[in-house]
Write a protein that holds these residues in place. Structure first.
Motif, PDB file in Angstrom:
ATOM      1  N   LEU A 284       0.860  -1.111  -0.099  1.00  0.00           N
ATOM      2  CA  LEU A 284       0.023  -0.080   0.173  1.00  0.00           C
ATOM      3  C   LEU A 284       0.894   1.086   0.057  1.00  0.00           C
ATOM      4  CD1 LEU A 284      -3.043   1.038   0.191  1.00  0.00           C
ATOM      5  CD2 LEU A 284      -2.623   1.092   3.025  1.00  0.00           C
ATOM      6  N   THR A 285       0.441   2.101  -0.952  1.00  0.00           N
ATOM      7  CA  THR A 285       1.102   3.420  -1.027  1.00  0.00           C
ATOM      8  C   THR A 285       0.183   4.415   0.347  1.00  0.00           C
ATOM      9  OG1 THR A 285       1.737   3.558  -3.444  1.00  0.00           O
ATOM     10  CG2 THR A 285       1.141   5.768  -2.136  1.00  0.00           C
ATOM     11  N   THR A 286       0.895   4.801   1.023  1.00  0.00           N
ATOM     12  CA  THR A 286       0.339   5.531   1.953  1.00  0.00           C
ATOM     13  C   THR A 286       1.388   6.659   2.801  1.00  0.00           C
ATOM     14  OG1 THR A 286      -0.754   5.060   4.223  1.00  0.00           O
ATOM     15  CG2 THR A 286       1.293   3.713   3.527  1.00  0.00           C
ATOM     16  N   ILE A 287       0.691   7.397   3.586  1.00  0.00           N
ATOM     17  CA  ILE A 287       1.271   8.369   4.466  1.00  0.00           C
ATOM     18  C   ILE A 287       1.976   7.798   5.735  1.00  0.00           C
ATOM     19  CG2 ILE A 287       1.072  10.535   5.808  1.00  0.00           C
ATOM     20  CD1 ILE A 287       1.038  11.141   3.111  1.00  0.00           C
ATOM     21  N   ALA A 288       3.230   7.761   5.818  1.00  0.00           N
ATOM     22  CA  ALA A 288       3.824   7.246   7.194  1.00  0.00           C
ATOM     23  C   ALA A 288       3.870   8.193   8.295  1.00  0.00           C
ATOM     24  CB  ALA A 288       4.948   6.712   6.898  1.00  0.00           C
ATOM     25  N   GLN A 289       2.867   7.877   9.187  1.00  0.00           N
ATOM     26  CA  GLN A 289       3.173   8.816  10.682  1.00  0.00           C
ATOM     27  C   GLN A 289       4.374   8.304  11.567  1.00  0.00           C
ATOM     28  OE1 GLN A 289       0.081  10.605  12.745  1.00  0.00           O
ATOM     29  NE2 GLN A 289      -1.268   9.285  11.710  1.00  0.00           N
ATOM     30  N   PRO A 290       5.063   9.245  12.073  1.00  0.00           N
ATOM     31  CA  PRO A 290       6.134   8.874  13.104  1.00  0.00           C
ATOM     32  C   PRO A 290       5.413   8.573  14.650  1.00  0.00           C
ATOM     33  CG  PRO A 290       6.053  11.129  13.165  1.00  0.00           C
ATOM     34  CD  PRO A 290       4.993  10.552  11.904  1.00  0.00           C
ATOM     35  N   ALA A 291       4.725   7.160  14.269  1.00  0.00           N
ATOM     36  CA  ALA A 291       3.920   6.654  15.424  1.00  0.00           C
ATOM     37  C   ALA A 291       4.912   6.626  16.776  1.00  0.00           C
ATOM     38  CB  ALA A 291       3.211   5.538  15.414  1.00  0.00           C
ATOM     39  N   PHE A 292       5.946   6.030  16.587  1.00  0.00           N
ATOM     40  CA  PHE A 292       6.819   5.590  17.829  1.00  0.00           C
ATOM     41  C   PHE A 292       7.269   6.876  18.381  1.00  0.00           C
ATOM     42  CE2 PHE A 292      10.801   5.287  20.026  1.00  0.00           C
ATOM     43  CZ  PHE A 292      10.643   4.152  20.705  1.00  0.00           C
ATOM     44  N   ASP A 293       7.520   7.930  17.378  1.00  0.00           N
ATOM     45  CA  ASP A 293       8.287   9.221  17.842  1.00  0.00           C
ATOM     46  C   ASP A 293       7.043  10.214  18.386  1.00  0.00           C
ATOM     47  OD1 ASP A 293      10.686   8.702  16.900  1.00  0.00           O
ATOM     48  OD2 ASP A 293      10.390   9.781  15.043  1.00  0.00           O
ATOM     49  N   ILE A 294       5.773   9.682  17.994  1.00  0.00           N
ATOM     50  CA  ILE A 294       4.632  10.482  18.768  1.00  0.00           C
ATOM     51  C   ILE A 294       4.242  10.170  20.117  1.00  0.00           C
ATOM     52  CG2 ILE A 294       2.180  10.914  18.553  1.00  0.00           C
ATOM     53  CD1 ILE A 294       2.385  10.817  15.587  1.00  0.00           C
ATOM     54  N   GLY A 295       4.755   8.946  20.259  1.00  0.00           N
ATOM     55  CA  GLY A 295       4.517   8.347  21.792  1.00  0.00           C
ATOM     56  C   GLY A 295       5.720   8.711  22.614  1.00  0.00           C
ATOM     57  N   PHE A 296       6.918   8.614  22.229  1.00  0.00           N
ATOM     58  CA  PHE A 296       7.946   8.916  22.754  1.00  0.00           C
ATOM     59  C   PHE A 296       8.080  10.390  23.208  1.00  0.00           C
ATOM     60  CE2 PHE A 296      12.382  10.149  23.256  1.00  0.00           C
ATOM     61  CZ  PHE A 296      13.126   8.862  23.696  1.00  0.00           C
ATOM     62  N   ASN A 297       7.770  11.296  22.178  1.00  0.00           N
ATOM     63  CA  ASN A 297       7.841  12.890  22.693  1.00  0.00           C
ATOM     64  C   ASN A 297       6.678  12.868  23.782  1.00  0.00           C
ATOM     65  OD1 ASN A 297       9.836  14.729  20.705  1.00  0.00           O
ATOM     66  ND2 ASN A 297       9.021  12.844  19.812  1.00  0.00           N
ATOM     67  N   ALA A 298       5.567  12.517  23.448  1.00  0.00           N
ATOM     68  CA  ALA A 298       4.418  12.776  24.337  1.00  0.00           C
ATOM     69  C   ALA A 298       4.748  12.398  25.811  1.00  0.00           C
ATOM     70  CB  ALA A 298       3.197  11.859  23.986  1.00  0.00           C
ATOM     71  N   MET A 299       5.435  11.110  25.968  1.00  0.00           N
ATOM     72  CA  MET A 299       5.723  10.793  27.283  1.00  0.00           C
ATOM     73  C   MET A 299       6.851  11.626  27.904  1.00  0.00           C
ATOM     74  SD  MET A 299       5.044   8.851  29.702  1.00  0.00           S
ATOM     75  CE  MET A 299       5.807   8.509  31.303  1.00  0.00           C
ATOM     76  N   GLU A 300       7.708  12.101  27.112  1.00  0.00           N
ATOM     77  CA  GLU A 300       8.754  13.159  27.473  1.00  0.00           C
ATOM     78  C   GLU A 300       8.119  14.309  27.877  1.00  0.00           C
ATOM     79  OE1 GLU A 300      12.001  13.507  24.683  1.00  0.00           O
ATOM     80  OE2 GLU A 300      13.140  12.008  26.022  1.00  0.00           O
ATOM     81  N   LEU A 301       7.021  14.822  27.223  1.00  0.00           N
ATOM     82  CA  LEU A 301       6.543  16.030  27.679  1.00  0.00           C
ATOM     83  C   LEU A 301       5.736  15.779  29.102  1.00  0.00           C
ATOM     84  CD1 LEU A 301       4.941  17.558  24.385  1.00  0.00           C
ATOM     85  CD2 LEU A 301       6.678  18.540  25.702  1.00  0.00           C
ATOM     86  N   LEU A 302       4.885  14.617  29.151  1.00  0.00           N
ATOM     87  CA  LEU A 302       4.222  14.323  30.370  1.00  0.00           C
ATOM     88  C   LEU A 302       5.422  14.318  31.324  1.00  0.00           C
ATOM     89  CD1 LEU A 302       1.462  13.705  31.573  1.00  0.00           C
ATOM     90  CD2 LEU A 302       2.060  11.308  31.213  1.00  0.00           C
ATOM     91  N   MET A 303       6.736  14.031  31.433  1.00  0.00           N
ATOM     92  CA  MET A 303       7.289  13.784  32.605  1.00  0.00           C
ATOM     93  C   MET A 303       7.930  15.112  32.888  1.00  0.00           C
ATOM     94  SD  MET A 303       7.587  10.576  33.423  1.00  0.00           S
ATOM     95  CE  MET A 303       8.987  11.245  34.853  1.00  0.00           C
ATOM     96  N   LYS A 304       7.962  16.067  31.920  1.00  0.00           N
ATOM     97  CA  LYS A 304       8.193  17.543  32.305  1.00  0.00           C
ATOM     98  C   LYS A 304       7.054  17.914  33.134  1.00  0.00           C
ATOM     99  CE  LYS A 304      11.512  18.724  28.544  1.00  0.00           C
ATOM    100  NZ  LYS A 304      11.630  19.491  27.356  1.00  0.00           N
ATOM    101  N   LEU A 305       6.050  17.823  32.727  1.00  0.00           N
ATOM    102  CA  LEU A 305       4.978  18.360  33.468  1.00  0.00           C
ATOM    103  C   LEU A 305       4.725  17.703  35.015  1.00  0.00           C
ATOM    104  CD1 LEU A 305       1.946  18.180  31.147  1.00  0.00           C
ATOM    105  CD2 LEU A 305       3.214  20.052  31.777  1.00  0.00           C
TER     106      LEU A 305
END
Length: 335
Positions: A284-305
């Motif tokens: 399938l031709t598709t748009i690849a989201q950086p799914a792992f990076d989305i989760g990684f960055n979200a958790m790092e932000l949460l740790m800062k909070l």
């Protein structure tokens, strides 16, 4: 009622800085402390002492709210979250809402009851006012989806730009009759992807036919059924853009069930680039989201909070990629 965010705005500092001044924790410059105290006095702000006390009771648990756990896209996001969480000594408590607003709102109480130290929402369909209120006293991060105008830290991609790019790819292949199968339109990312599709069509002076737009629900079954409806049109589209990979798979199955082939008769493009996209037939031709990076960055932000660290901005946009495989081909029919 005066909230901590009101004090932060008046003092022109972050809510984390106001919190550090109130709790006398961390290092805050004397000048900044004086500004915060002045704002507190002028606004007659009364700190939520109970919330502050509850926050000190660490559970070492993070609550992650997923709209649909059967959607394999979220497994990569969860791995990114887990990578940071395990390193920091936190465990993940997963809440599957099954795309139901009632279940989504119910999970908010778990944070209020201090069953977790913070929360990552992978859906923005919950009443944004409830979430904004909760985020004033508890660490909350949004990932994948977003809420317009919210100050809650958010990690996502540019869904409008991504959908425009995917649609433009089909247009560049010579397709003019392009169908679109959206996700549920009560989802902001579904609406954004539809906007991106419409934007590309209008940019190229293409005709947006309402009969070529179908609302799915991000499931394989909806992709199959909506594609059958498009095939039943007197003049069906020659290409299909499905707002996620699972619906794209369903669309391809429907095309094959009617004796047609992909991409010889119809081109299909998806969104997400889940693992199965590369081994599906055709790939399938598709748009690849950086799914792992989305989760990684979200958790790092949460740790800062959680650690009451300053966050310089609230919206973090990551880059996507158009992955070209074998499900699309130049249009062979007249417009």
């Amino acid at each position: 009622m005066v909230r901590i965010v009101d004090v932060a705005k008046k003092a022109k500092v972050s809510t984390a800085t106001v919190s550090r001044v109130i709790t006398n924790s961390g290092t805050v410059k004397k000048e900044t402390t004086e500004k915060v105290l002045k704002a507190i006095k002028e606004l007659n702000y009364q700190p939520n002492l109970l919330a502050r006390q509850l926050r000190k009771l660490e559970t070492k648990t993070i609550l992650v709210i997923v709209p649909d756990i059967t959607n394999t896209f979220f497994s990569k996001v969860l791995r990114g979250i887990e990578a940071v969480a395990s390193e920091k000594g936190y465990q993940i408590l997963l809440g599957d809402t099954d795309n139901k607003d009632v279940k989504e709102s119910g999970y908010l109480n778990m944070l209020r009851q201090k069953n977790a130290d913070g929360m990552i929402l992978l859906t923005a369909r919950i009443d944004h006012q409830l979430v904004d209120i909760l985020a004033k006293d508890y660490p909350v991060v949004l990932a994948c989806e977003y809420t317009a105008g919210s100050e809650i830290p958010t990690v996502s991609i540019d869904n409008i730009g991504s959908a425009t790019r995917a649609s433009q790819y089909l247009i560049d292949l010579g397709h003019r009759r392009i169908g679109f199968i959206s996700g549920p339109l009560n989802s902001v990312l579904s609406r954004d992807r539809l906007i991106g599709f419409q934007h590309a069509m209008l940019q190229n002076r293409g005709l947006i036919q309402s009969s070529y737009i179908e609302e799915g629900d991000f499931t394989y079954e909806s992709g199959f059924n909506k594609m059958l409806q498009l095939l039943a049109l007197d003049k069906p589209p020659t290409a299909i853009f499905a707002a996620n990979d699972e619906m794209a798979f369903g669309a391809i199955k429907a095309i094959k069930s009617k004796g047609y082939s992909v991409p010889e008769d119809f081109s299909v493009i998806g969104f997400d680039d889940i693992k199965f996209a590369s081994i599906f037939e055709p790939p399938l031709t598709t748009i690849a989201q950086p799914a792992f990076d989305i989760g990684f960055n979200a958790m790092e932000l949460l740790m800062k909070l959680i650690n009451q660290e300053n966050i310089e901005k609230s919206l973090f946009i990551l880059n996507e990629q158009l992955v070209i495989r074998d499900s699309c081909a130049p249009c062979r029919l007249e417009p």
